[in-house]
Design an enzyme around this catalytic site. Structure first.
Site, mmCIF file in Angstrom:
data_model
loop_
_atom_site.group_PDB
_atom_site.id
_atom_site.type_symbol
_atom_site.label_atom_id
_atom_site.label_comp_id
_atom_site.label_asym_id
_atom_site.label_seq_id
_atom_site.Cartn_x
_atom_site.Cartn_y
_atom_site.Cartn_z
ATOM 1 N N CYS A 33 0.847 -1.200 0.000
ATOM 2 C CA CYS A 33 0.000 0.000 0.000
ATOM 3 C C CYS A 33 0.879 1.247 0.000
ATOM 4 C CB CYS A 33 -0.911 0.009 1.226
ATOM 5 S SG CYS A 33 -1.956 1.487 1.326
ATOM 6 N N PRO A 34 0.859 2.047 -1.062
ATOM 7 C CA PRO A 34 1.680 3.259 -1.087
ATOM 8 C C PRO A 34 1.242 4.291 -0.051
ATOM 9 C CG PRO A 34 0.189 3.200 -2.973
ATOM 10 C CD PRO A 34 0.096 1.866 -2.315
#
Length: 299
Positions: free
Chosen positions: A157-158
């Protein structure tokens, strides 16, 4: 039985010559490893900073545009305390999700000495990741951003600049839950504030000019609605993944279940801790998950 490309790849990994332990550099000693886990990814760092800035913007509008100018002192205190408490928990959860090792497999441990220490019996096999030269346990996958194999990796997840895996899934779930709650709370307060300003003089319901007030509220409404939808979907997806004990990657690849099936309650306790308590909702409580031994590589 039909052999899929995935099965062919794993069959290749079963061949002893594929491990090539002589090509692996021994892993660094634990004394030389830092205790802080942080992914140096430009996109992820930018997304994490933007996340914090959006929360601070929402807090700014809620406090200085809606609550401070309000004549109802009780209303302002209750909603201000509730919103800031949820915002603090959201940022604390984000901080823990970002800086917690998600379950990285020791890098470079596919050495001859380590393989010999496993004392493999005839017929037993181990899997090696050729990208990080690690002997990885079952259900571990390699992340191209973290450049490590992660145990029970759900996805990268950025927004938290990290993988969501075995060790930090609780914090990611709490982060999505608290962001959804403050987004819903902000939308409700924006609705009440618009009704209040329509009934009163706009110059008395805000410290800012009417055009500025409207623009700030519309931007907050758009932000809150967008993140309410996004984080609610993510929260529901994560809870479903936990209850079924099947990560996002395993669902996407439709991998065959090779692990024991447990009840939904047992799966929830494995992530949030045992027994059920208020600690489930705290990003500061580290769950005693009773994880599987990370060195159980043999299948």
């Amino acid at each position: 039985m039909m052999i899929t490309p995935l099965h062919r790849f794993r069959d290749i990994e079963r061949k002893p010559e594929y491990l090539q332990p002589e090509k692996c550099v021994p892993p660094p000693s634990r004394a030389s490893l830092g205790t802080m886990w942080f992914i140096r990814d430009g996109c992820g760092i930018a997304c994490a900073v933007v996340t914090w800035m959006l929360v601070f913007y929402a807090d700014f509008v809620v406090l200085l545009v809606m609550l401070v100018p309000s004549r109802d002192y009780v209303y302002s205190v209750i909603n201000g305390t509730l919103f800031n408490t949820l915002a603090f928990l959201a940022l604390a959860s984000h901080f823990r999700a970002m800086l917690t090792d998600p379950g990285a497999v020791p890098k470079g441990n596919a050495t001859k000495e380590f393989i010999e220490s496993l004392q493999l019996k005839p017929g037993q096999v181990v899997y090696k990741c050729p990208k990080c030269c690690s002997i990885k346990p079952d259900r571990a996958h390699h992340c191209s951003v973290c450049k490590r194999c992660i145990r029970k990796m759900d996805h990268h997840c950025p927004w938290v600049n990290n993988c969501v895996g075995e060790n930090n899934q609780k914090y990611f779930v709490l982060f999505t839950m608290y962001i959804a709650l403050i987004s819903l709370h902000a939308l409700i307060m924006v609705g009440f504030h618009f009704l209040y300003c329509f009934e009163e003089d706009w110059t008395k319901c805000s410290s800012f000019s009417p055009p500025t007030t409207v623009i700030l509220l519309i931007l907050l409404c758009f932000e809150a609605l967008l993140f309410l939808i996004f984080t609610s979907v993510m929260f529901g997806t994560q809870v479903h993944s936990i209850c079924t004990d099947e990560t996002g990657i395993e669902q996407l690849k439709k991998e065959e279940r090779r692990w024991a099936k447990k009840t939904k309650w047992m799966n929830m306790k494995a992530v949030f801790g045992h027994p059920f308590s208020i600690a489930w909702l705290s990003p500061f409580a580290t769950p005693d998950q009773g994880k599987a031994d990370p060195y159980q590589y043999v299948v």
